[in-house]
Design an enzyme around this catalytic site. Structure first.
Site, PDB file in Angstrom:
ATOM      1  N   GLU A   1      48.841  26.306  75.188  1.00  0.00           N
ATOM      2  CA  GLU A   1      49.129  27.691  75.491  1.00  0.00           C
ATOM      3  C   GLU A   1      48.161  28.537  74.660  1.00  0.00           C
ATOM      4  O   GLU A   1      48.073  28.344  73.444  1.00  0.00           O
ATOM      5  CB  GLU A   1      50.582  28.030  75.117  1.00  0.00           C
ATOM      6  CG  GLU A   1      50.916  29.437  75.525  1.00  0.00           C
ATOM      7  CD  GLU A   1      52.346  29.856  75.195  1.00  0.00           C
ATOM      8  OE1 GLU A   1      53.150  29.017  74.749  1.00  0.00           O
ATOM      9  OE2 GLU A   1      52.619  31.053  75.396  1.00  0.00           O
TER      10      GLU A   1
ATOM     11  N   ARG B   1      55.493  14.354  67.588  1.00  0.00           N
ATOM     12  CA  ARG B   1      54.658  15.425  67.041  1.00  0.00           C
ATOM     13  C   ARG B   1      54.093  14.989  65.708  1.00  0.00           C
ATOM     14  O   ARG B   1      54.768  14.287  64.950  1.00  0.00           O
ATOM     15  CB  ARG B   1      55.546  16.632  66.723  1.00  0.00           C
ATOM     16  CG  ARG B   1      55.613  17.688  67.735  1.00  0.00           C
ATOM     17  CD  ARG B   1      56.443  18.840  67.215  1.00  0.00           C
ATOM     18  NE  ARG B   1      55.600  20.012  67.042  1.00  0.00           N
ATOM     19  CZ  ARG B   1      55.199  20.757  68.052  1.00  0.00           C
ATOM     20  NH1 ARG B   1      55.566  20.467  69.288  1.00  0.00           N
ATOM     21  NH2 ARG B   1      54.429  21.802  67.843  1.00  0.00           N
TER      22      ARG B   1
ATOM     23  N   LYS C   1      51.952  27.282  65.697  1.00  0.00           N
ATOM     24  CA  LYS C   1      51.063  28.429  65.915  1.00  0.00           C
ATOM     25  C   LYS C   1      51.745  29.732  65.531  1.00  0.00           C
ATOM     26  O   LYS C   1      51.106  30.637  65.007  1.00  0.00           O
ATOM     27  CB  LYS C   1      50.626  28.476  67.378  1.00  0.00           C
ATOM     28  CG  LYS C   1      49.493  27.528  67.689  1.00  0.00           C
ATOM     29  CD  LYS C   1      49.057  27.634  69.133  1.00  0.00           C
ATOM     30  CE  LYS C   1      50.005  26.874  70.027  1.00  0.00           C
ATOM     31  NZ  LYS C   1      49.626  26.849  71.433  1.00  0.00           N
TER      32      LYS C   1
HETATM   33  P1  ATP Z   1      52.988  25.195  68.479  1.00  0.00           P
HETATM   34  O1  ATP Z   1      54.434  25.102  68.116  1.00  0.00           O
HETATM   35  O2  ATP Z   1      52.079  24.955  67.335  1.00  0.00           O
HETATM   36  O3  ATP Z   1      52.653  26.431  69.232  1.00  0.00           O
HETATM   37  P2  ATP Z   1      53.040  23.920  70.999  1.00  0.00           P
HETATM   38  O4  ATP Z   1      53.560  22.579  71.330  1.00  0.00           O
HETATM   39  O5  ATP Z   1      53.805  25.097  71.475  1.00  0.00           O
HETATM   40  O6  ATP Z   1      52.761  23.968  69.458  1.00  0.00           O
HETATM   41  P3  ATP Z   1      50.986  23.978  72.939  1.00  0.00           P
HETATM   42  O7  ATP Z   1      49.784  24.852  72.993  1.00  0.00           O
HETATM   43  O8  ATP Z   1      52.035  24.202  73.934  1.00  0.00           O
HETATM   44  O9  ATP Z   1      51.548  24.082  71.471  1.00  0.00           O
HETATM   45  O10 ATP Z   1      50.559  22.444  72.907  1.00  0.00           O
HETATM   46  C1  ATP Z   1      49.561  21.829  73.677  1.00  0.00           C
HETATM   47  C2  ATP Z   1      49.775  20.348  73.579  1.00  0.00           C
HETATM   48  O11 ATP Z   1      49.646  19.917  72.228  1.00  0.00           O
HETATM   49  C3  ATP Z   1      51.153  19.935  74.035  1.00  0.00           C
HETATM   50  O12 ATP Z   1      51.042  18.775  74.823  1.00  0.00           O
HETATM   51  C4  ATP Z   1      51.895  19.680  72.757  1.00  0.00           C
HETATM   52  O13 ATP Z   1      52.921  18.765  72.957  1.00  0.00           O
HETATM   53  C5  ATP Z   1      50.782  19.179  71.841  1.00  0.00           C
HETATM   54  N1  ATP Z   1      51.089  19.431  70.435  1.00  0.00           N
HETATM   55  C6  ATP Z   1      51.364  20.611  69.856  1.00  0.00           C
HETATM   56  N2  ATP Z   1      51.660  20.465  68.550  1.00  0.00           N
HETATM   57  C7  ATP Z   1      51.561  19.135  68.288  1.00  0.00           C
HETATM   58  C8  ATP Z   1      51.749  18.331  67.123  1.00  0.00           C
HETATM   59  N3  ATP Z   1      52.107  18.857  65.950  1.00  0.00           N
HETATM   60  N4  ATP Z   1      51.554  17.001  67.241  1.00  0.00           N
HETATM   61  C9  ATP Z   1      51.182  16.453  68.401  1.00  0.00           C
HETATM   62  N5  ATP Z   1      50.995  17.154  69.536  1.00  0.00           N
HETATM   63  C10 ATP Z   1      51.176  18.478  69.489  1.00  0.00           C
HETATM   64 MG    MG Z   2      54.172  25.985  73.183  1.00  0.00          MG
END
Ligand code: ATP
Ligand code: MG
Length: 576
Positions: A48, A272, A282
């Site tokens: 995102e 994760r 983020k």
């Molecule tokens: P954040 O909480 O940091 O915003 P998010 O999961 O909302 O993380 P996205 O941009 O939606 O962030 O994630 C893109 C991809 O990266 C998704 O497939 C998500 O599952 C993966 N991802 C995000 N954070 C992690 C993490 N800490 N470890 C492994 N994969 C991750």
């Molecule tokens: Mg997200």
């Protein structure tokens, strides 16, 4: 490999045999065996664009791209841009830069917003099939009607609207007739399902907000669950990998695909990445940036890929770390020290050595000719003979580290002190004869003599040995430099752990940044290219910051070398 331009480095896929297997890889192998997707492997990385990528995303990127590449498949980069209020083009650009820097190339570049028309059409299709309805309940009421873990939910009074009325209301939601939050479109599934995600999840909400790509075209936006699986399906993604918190969403992912009769993409979940002393969210990282607790998303203390890059991490080190971390079905926490191990291991192989003095103390060699300068031969990288040697000027007045001299040496201290002889690396053996102090009694100058028979730092013919080798720079030739030293950004292993009512920022480390403005580096480092990496002998790995100016370099310490002495000294200080 060129250490100054990491942007050109790409990740080669190791051969299938050389990789240890895991449950994701096994799933792909099984599908290839049964020819489920006609031998195709298609993945996607779906960030995102609401912030910069962090090391947790690197794990997902390595899996998404790595697994597809291993089997000759493809990976799309898809921006999951369904929350217009939080998303920005700056984030889109940084994400593309970071994925490339990490060494991966996407096949297709897509945006969930590319699919808004298709998603709308599919929503209409579900309404027509009696599988979706417009609900007038407020968000709060919807929550109350949803029930609890032990109680089933209650049907909304609007659940049984006629198809015609639903079509009309949904069309008018799109036309902008209703204010934000007035109505939603929900899937009609099962208000008694043990899985909350199936208790008539919301598919669309009204949001009069401009979108970074579609502008004001839409005032209704699909929710993640109604966008993600269908986007996968449109792209014919075979293996859609996401983190474990989406495990409970998988039945919904499958429900939409089945009801719409579209390409059966499959979701798989993995753990994760969590790192000690680090926050990987983020939202929280954005808070640190907005509140000025760090100097932007690429602050070298940040766990973002841009921060790690600026700190001096290599793409290889990050990829090797992600490979070693692997995947599992339970979420744990990885030691930050493990990440540091991988950058040390990589930089040890590739970083040229140099001499730099962070906290200078003047040393005068009384018996060395005043006008003389010698060019001493220094090895660029003992791990890489092809890196060759360079010349380092040696003269009568030098700088050494303040820490490498003690007027009264503590036990087990073998470096320079009155009467003691040490080796100056690539220089000579020198013996401390006297000191000069300022009015406060601080030593400001150390006077030594040198032994000409030890040129190059070699042992003298009489077989005399010294217990310590220290680094130095020639005062007349030294270049002034700024060096930025970093500690963990947080003091707690789990930065989210706080007392009731406190916010995670109470765990910020007040000493995470130390700026040393008066460092002295050898002349070969006068104008190094930003991004280039060095090992400063005995001090650690350092990366040239883009704040550098010609003749005034700025270095970030990536990571220290393991300094066992410092630990001992710290402990004894504490015990005083
Ligand atoms: P954040 O909480 O940091 O915003 P998010 O999961 O909302 O993380 P996205 O941009 O939606 O962030 O994630 C893109 C991809 O990266 C998704 O497939 C998500 O599952 C993966 N991802 C995000 N954070 C992690 C993490 N800490 N470890 C492994 N994969 C991750
Ligand atoms: Mg997200």
């Amino acid at each position: 490999m060129n250490t100054s331009n990491p942007e050109t480095e790409t990740a080669a896929a190791p051969s299938p045999e050389s990789r240890p297997s895991n449950f994701l890889r096994d799933a792909v192998l099984e599908d290839l065996k049964t020819n489920k997707f006609g031998g195709r492997v298609q993945t996607r990385f779906p960030p995102e664009p609401n912030g910069y990528l962090h090391i947790g995303h690197a794990k997902a990127i390595c899996l998404d791209f790595g697994l597809a590449a291993e089997f000759g498949g493809h990976t799309n980069l898809r921006f999951d841009d369904t929350n217009p209020e939080k998303e920005e083009t700056e984030y889109v650009d940084s994400i593309m830069q970071d994925v490339k820097w990490l060494g991966f190339e996407w096949s297709g570049l897509f945006y969930a917003s590319d699919y808004f028309d298709q998603l709308y059409a599919w929503a209409v299709q579900l309404i027509k099939a009696g599988k979706a309805y417009v609900d007038d309940l407020s968000a709060d009421q919807i929550r109350k009607y949803r029930g609890t873990l032990t109680e089933p939910g209650k049907d909304s009074p609007f659940r049984n609207r006629s198809i015609e009325e639903n079509l009309d209301l949904f069309e008018r939601m799109r036309a902008g007739e209703f204010p934000d939050g007035a109505r939603v479109l929900r899937a009609k599934i099962d208000m008694a399902s043990p899985n909350f995600n199936l208790r008539d999840p919301v598919m669309y909400r009204i949001l009069h907000a401009d979108h970074h790509r579609t502008g004001s075209k839409w005032c209704i936006y699909p929710l993640y669950d109604f966008a993600h699986g269908q986007s996968d399906s449109i792209e014919k993604v075979t293996h859609s990998m996401c983190t474990l918190e989406f495990e409970d969403h998988r039945p919904l992912y499958n429900w939409f695909i089945k009801e719409l009769g579209i390409f059966p993409s499959q979701q798989y979940e993995f753990d994760r990445l969590n790192l000690t002393y680090t926050l990987l969210s983020k939202r929280k990282l954005l808070q640190l940036v907005r509140d000025g607790r760090v100097n932007g998303w690429d602050d070298p203390r940040m766990p973002t890929l841009s921060g790690l890059r600026r700190r001096g991490y290599t793409p290889e080190a990050i990829r090797n770390f992600c490979g070693a971390v692997g995947v599992s079905k339970t979420t744990g926490s990885i030691e930050l020290a493990m990440l540091e191990h991988f950058v040390r291991e990589d930089l040890n192989k590739r970083a040229p050595r140099a001499m730099a003095v962070l906290r200078p103390l003047k040393v005068v060699i009384d018996n060395y000719p005043e006008i003389q300068t010698e060019e001493m031969e220094a090895v660029n990288n003992p791990e890489d003979p092809s890196a060759g040697t360079r010349k380092v000027p040696f003269s009568r007045v030098l700088y050494i580290e303040q820490d490498d001299f003690r007027e009264i040496p503590p036990p087990k201290y073998f470096r320079l002190s009155p009467g003691r002889e040490v080796r100056l690396r690539y220089g000579y053996f020198v013996t401390c004869k006297s000191v000069v102090k300022d009015a406060k009694g601080e030593v400001i100058e150390v006077h030594c003599t040198y032994d000409p028979a030890t040129r190059g730092g070699n042992n003298p013919p009489d077989g005399r040995k010294v217990k310590s080798t220290i680094h130095w720079v020639s005062a007349a030739h030294a270049v002034d430099a700024e060096v930025r030293l970093y500690e963990n950004l947080f003091t707690k292993e789990d930065p989210n752990h706080t007392e009731e009512g406190q916010d995670f920022t109470v765990n910020l480390n007040p000493n995470s940044l130390e700026v040393l403005a008066c460092c002295k580096v050898e002349p070969s480092l006068a104008s190094p290219a930003p991004g280039s990496r060095y090992q400063f002998e005995r001090l650690g790995y350092f990366c040239v910051d883009h704040d550098s100016a010609p003749g005034k370099p700025v270095f970030n310490r990536t990571v220290a070398l393991k300094d066992t002495w410092a630990k001992v000294e710290k402990k004894t200080e504490k015990n005083k």
